[in-house]
Design a protein around this motif. Structure first.
Motif, PDB file in Angstrom:
ATOM      1  N   LEU A  11      26.443  36.212  35.562  1.00 19.72           N
ATOM      2  CA  LEU A  11      26.825  34.936  36.453  1.00 19.72           C
ATOM      3  C   LEU A  11      26.398  34.054  35.408  1.00 19.72           C
ATOM      4  N   GLN A  12      25.763  33.774  34.392  1.00 16.15           N
ATOM      5  CA  GLN A  12      26.068  32.161  33.950  1.00 16.15           C
ATOM      6  C   GLN A  12      26.851  32.393  33.075  1.00 16.15           C
ATOM      7  N   LYS A  13      27.511  33.225  31.957  1.00 12.20           N
ATOM      8  CA  LYS A  13      29.110  33.621  31.110  1.00 12.20           C
ATOM      9  C   LYS A  13      30.352  33.740  32.011  1.00 12.20           C
ATOM     10  N   ALA A  14      30.258  34.028  33.090  1.00  8.57           N
ATOM     11  CA  ALA A  14      31.391  34.368  34.371  1.00  8.57           C
ATOM     12  C   ALA A  14      32.386  33.254  33.804  1.00  8.57           C
ATOM     13  N   GLU A  15      33.715  34.074  34.194  1.00  6.33           N
ATOM     14  CA  GLU A  15      35.049  33.077  33.940  1.00  6.33           C
ATOM     15  C   GLU A  15      35.475  33.283  35.038  1.00  6.33           C
ATOM     16  N   VAL A  16      36.122  32.580  35.857  1.00 10.17           N
ATOM     17  CA  VAL A  16      36.569  32.402  36.747  1.00 10.17           C
ATOM     18  C   VAL A  16      37.632  31.942  37.326  1.00 10.17           C
ATOM     19  N   THR A  17      39.023  32.969  37.341  1.00 12.46           N
ATOM     20  CA  THR A  17      39.995  32.408  37.396  1.00 12.46           C
ATOM     21  C   THR A  17      41.244  32.254  38.543  1.00 12.46           C
ATOM     22  N   PRO A  18      41.406  32.472  39.360  1.00 15.09           N
ATOM     23  CA  PRO A  18      42.031  31.699  39.965  1.00 15.09           C
ATOM     24  C   PRO A  18      43.754  32.317  40.624  1.00 15.09           C
ATOM     25  N   GLU A  19      44.330  32.629  41.681  1.00 21.12           N
ATOM     26  CA  GLU A  19      45.440  33.528  41.367  1.00 21.12           C
ATOM     27  C   GLU A  19      45.632  34.166  39.408  1.00 21.12           C
ATOM     28  N   TYR A  20      45.109  34.981  39.268  1.00 16.54           N
ATOM     29  CA  TYR A  20      45.116  35.290  37.626  1.00 16.54           C
ATOM     30  C   TYR A  20      46.703  36.340  37.859  1.00 16.54           C
ATOM     31  N   THR A  21      47.853  35.696  36.651  1.00 11.70           N
ATOM     32  CA  THR A  21      48.739  37.390  36.662  1.00 11.70           C
ATOM     33  C   THR A  21      48.399  37.688  35.959  1.00 11.70           C
ATOM     34  N   LEU A  22      48.612  39.453  36.299  1.00  5.47           N
ATOM     35  CA  LEU A  22      48.415  40.542  35.408  1.00  5.47           C
ATOM     36  C   LEU A  22      49.578  40.889  35.209  1.00  5.47           C
ATOM     37  N   ASN A  24      51.817  43.632  34.574  1.00  2.00           N
ATOM     38  CA  ASN A  24      52.757  44.216  36.054  1.00  2.00           C
ATOM     39  C   ASN A  24      53.176  42.424  36.794  1.00  2.00           C
ATOM     40  N   GLY A  25      52.731  41.859  36.047  1.00  2.33           N
ATOM     41  CA  GLY A  25      53.369  40.496  36.980  1.00  2.33           C
ATOM     42  C   GLY A  25      53.065  39.904  38.086  1.00  2.33           C
ATOM     43  N   ARG A  26      52.534  41.105  38.857  1.00  2.00           N
ATOM     44  CA  ARG A  26      51.412  40.555  40.169  1.00  2.00           C
ATOM     45  C   ARG A  26      50.228  40.270  40.160  1.00  2.00           C
ATOM     46  N   ARG A  27      50.270  38.741  41.172  1.00  2.00           N
ATOM     47  CA  ARG A  27      48.431  37.909  40.716  1.00  2.00           C
ATOM     48  C   ARG A  27      48.238  38.329  41.811  1.00  2.00           C
ATOM     49  N   VAL A  28      46.579  38.772  41.582  1.00  2.00           N
ATOM     50  CA  VAL A  28      45.322  38.999  41.764  1.00  2.00           C
ATOM     51  C   VAL A  28      44.454  37.797  42.440  1.00  2.00           C
ATOM     52  N   ASP A  29      44.114  37.492  43.977  1.00  2.00           N
ATOM     53  CA  ASP A  29      43.275  36.065  44.397  1.00  2.00           C
ATOM     54  C   ASP A  29      42.324  36.201  42.937  1.00  2.00           C
ATOM     55  N   VAL A  30      41.301  36.266  42.497  1.00  2.00           N
ATOM     56  CA  VAL A  30      40.079  35.974  41.804  1.00  2.00           C
ATOM     57  C   VAL A  30      40.328  37.064  40.902  1.00  2.00           C
ATOM     58  N   ARG A  31      40.509  36.264  39.466  1.00  2.00           N
ATOM     59  CA  ARG A  31      39.564  37.359  38.613  1.00  2.00           C
ATOM     60  C   ARG A  31      38.103  36.587  38.108  1.00  2.00           C
ATOM     61  N   VAL A  32      37.263  37.300  38.100  1.00  2.00           N
ATOM     62  CA  VAL A  32      35.769  37.234  37.910  1.00  2.00           C
ATOM     63  C   VAL A  32      35.085  37.750  35.766  1.00  2.00           C
ATOM     64  N   SER A  33      35.414  37.692  35.356  1.00  2.00           N
ATOM     65  CA  SER A  33      35.556  38.301  33.791  1.00  2.00           C
ATOM     66  C   SER A  33      33.938  37.679  33.827  1.00  2.00           C
ATOM     67  N   MET A  34      33.222  38.590  33.235  1.00  2.00           N
ATOM     68  CA  MET A  34      31.411  38.974  32.555  1.00  2.00           C
ATOM     69  C   MET A  34      31.228  39.209  31.726  1.00  2.00           C
ATOM     70  N   PRO A  35      30.570  39.491  30.716  1.00  2.00           N
ATOM     71  CA  PRO A  35      30.270  40.023  29.870  1.00  2.00           C
ATOM     72  C   PRO A  35      29.753  42.193  30.225  1.00  2.00           C
ATOM     73  N   SER A  36      29.327  42.598  31.208  1.00  2.00           N
ATOM     74  CA  SER A  36      29.318  43.414  31.153  1.00  2.00           C
ATOM     75  C   SER A  36      29.859  44.108  32.875  1.00  2.00           C
ATOM     76  N   LEU A  37      31.335  43.290  33.277  1.00  2.00           N
ATOM     77  CA  LEU A  37      32.028  43.110  34.536  1.00  2.00           C
ATOM     78  C   LEU A  37      33.300  42.377  34.779  1.00  2.00           C
ATOM     79  N   LEU A  38      33.825  43.168  35.378  1.00  2.00           N
ATOM     80  CA  LEU A  38      35.367  42.806  35.376  1.00  2.00           C
ATOM     81  C   LEU A  38      35.757  43.098  36.856  1.00  2.00           C
TER      82      LEU A  38
END
Length: 127
Positions: A11-22, A24-38
């Motif tokens: 959680l302390q290393k989480a990077e949160v990105t709203p409206e993340y563009t994939l 394939n051109g689609r946008r997911v509402d929220v992307r949360v990237s952590m060392p062991s989990l996406l």
């Protein structure tokens, strides 16, 4: 450990990105990237699922997770049903987020305090 409830170190290393563009051109509402989990989160409030939306998100999640666990989340208000889909995903509601994440918000570090404020705001919306 439940994959939907990350450990404090992640959680302390989480990077949160709203409206993340994939890719394939689609946008997911929220992307949360952590060392062991996406985590990709699609929030559905007053909207319906687009054509093959979950399938496209899942394909992008599998492409980006790079050895980490990956979770596709379909987030709705309590009482709303999730769509049927051929890909695995977790349907959760805002009240379930509160229940699961409140224990992570009891620390004195910045991330815990920020999470506590977010959860309080979320609780007010659900009243």
């Amino acid at each position: 450990m439940n994959k939907l409830v990350p450990g404090r170190a992640d959680l302390q290393k989480a990077e949160v990105t709203p409206e993340y563009t994939l890719s394939n051109g689609r946008r997911v509402d929220v992307r949360v990237s952590m060392p062991s989990l996406l985590v990709f989160i699609e929030v559905k409030v007053d909207a319906s699922e687009g054509k093959k939306q979950l399938e496209d998100y899942y394909a992008a999640l599998e492409h980006e997770r790079s050895g980490r666990d990956g979770i596709l989340v379909y987030l709705t208000l309590p009482g709303h049903e999730a769509p049927t889909s051929p890909v695995p995903y977790e349907h959760i509601t805002f009240d379930q987020i509160l229940e699961a994440w409140i224990p992570l918000s009891d620390g004195s570090d910045y991330a815990s305090q920020y999470l506590a404020r977010f959860l309080k705001s979320l609780a007010l919306l659900l009243e």
